[in-house]
Structure formats: structure tokens, C-alpha cells
Design an enzyme around this catalytic site. Structure first.
Site, short mmCIF file in Angstrom:
data_model
loop_
_atom_site.label_atom_id
_atom_site.label_comp_id
_atom_site.label_asym_id
_atom_site.label_seq_id
_atom_site.Cartn_x
_atom_site.Cartn_y
_atom_site.Cartn_z
CB THR A 48 -2.06 13.15 -8.79
OG1 THR A 48 -2.22 12.60 -10.10
CG2 THR A 48 -1.33 14.47 -8.88
CB CYS A 49 -3.30 12.97 -3.57
SG CYS A 49 -4.67 13.76 -4.42
CG HIS A 50 0.14 7.91 -1.76
ND1 HIS A 50 0.18 8.15 -0.40
CD2 HIS A 50 0.86 6.79 -1.97
CE1 HIS A 50 0.90 7.20 0.19
NE2 HIS A 50 1.32 6.37 -0.75
#
Length: 160
Positions: A48-50
Site C-alpha cells: 500500500t505504501c509503495h
């Protein structure tokens, strides 16, 4: 106690990659006399972050800065070397990466989370905040680490 809009950020020290290698940067160094968008992620390179969270800030960087913002900073409970590699991998030039390697800042503002069930240890919750001269003016915290809606660049832009 979780930090709230109107609160001053506590003193903390991050690690950043400088020309000579890792260097210390305090909350005063980052926020004093500046308008800064601070984005926190549970972990560099995590899905999700990347794929969902950081790309919005990379794409909308100029739009955010055009609204009188001095800097965009991303923090994560990762070491400075991981954040440096992530910054380069994501093409995130012009965005500051603040390593909170031990989670001290996340804990100090009450936005730490327990990721031990996933083998991640203590991490930061996902959020975005606008900080003006060390004071929190906007705070958008996600209710689940797999979401990047409230803390996404598009949502934050609407509140600037």
C-alpha cells in the site's frame, strides 16, 4: 495520548541521508518556521505504501508546494538506508525522507501501531498532517494500515 490538531509536535530526532552519510535532523530542523506536509507510512516498499500512498505525493508534489507548502516529508519506522533506497526507487526527488528507525517519533505522537502479527514490529500508523511552525493544523489518520484514502495526496490537497 494521540496528537491532535492544535498541538505542538514533540521534540524528536530523525535520521536523514546527507552528503556524508546518515545525519540527525530534529523536529525543529524540519518544522520550525515552515509549512510542511508530513506523510507517515507503516513501511517503505510495503504494497500500500509503495503502490498507492507515496505515488500520489510524488505525482502531486508541485501542486502541493504551489499552495504555500515549504516541504513534503515522508516518515516511516525504517532505517535511513531503506528510506534512501525507497526514495530513489520511487523517483521521489524533492520530497524529504525522515527515518524514525526506532519508532520514537511515532510513539511520542501516539500514532504507533503493533505490526508484530505481520512480522513488522512496532510501526507508524498511516497518516498525513499539515504542520505550521511545529503546530499540527490538519491531521488525517487512516483506520486501517491497508488504506491510503484519508491520508492520500488528493484528500490532503482539498484541505490546503
Amino acid at each position: 495520548m494521540t496528537i491532535q490538531v492544535g498541538d505542538h509536535l514533540p521534540q524528536a530526532t530523525f535520521r536523514v541521508m546527507g552528503p556524508e552519510g546518515p545525519a540527525a535532523k530534529t523536529t525543529d530542523d524540519v518544522f520550525k518556521g515552515r509549512r510542511v506536509v508530513l506523510v507517515a507510512v507503516p513501511g517503505a516498499f510495503t504494497p500500500t505504501c509503495h503502490r498507492n500512498h507515496l505515488p500520489g505525493y510524488v505525482t502531486r508534489r508541485d501542486d502541493i508546494l504551489a499552495r504555500g507548502i515549504d516541504a513534503i516529508a515522508v516518515t516511516s519506522v525504517n532505517d535511513v538506508f531503506v528510506l534512501e533506497a525507497w526514495s530513489k526507487s520511487a523517483g521521489a526527488e524533492g520530497i524529504e525522507f525522515l527515518a524514525d528507525g526506532n519508532g520514537d517519533f511515532a510513539k511520542a505522537i501516539g500514532l504507533d501501531m503493533d505490526g508484530t502479527g505481520f512480522g513488522l514490529g512496532v510501526r507508524s500508523k498511516r497518516y498525513a498532517m499539515l504542520v505550521e511552525d511545529g503546530v499540527v493544523r490538519v491531521l488525517n489518520v487512516e483506520d486501517a494500515p491497508s488504506k491510503a484514502d484519508l491520508s492520500g495526496a488528493e484528500t490532503l490537497l482539498k484541505s490546503l
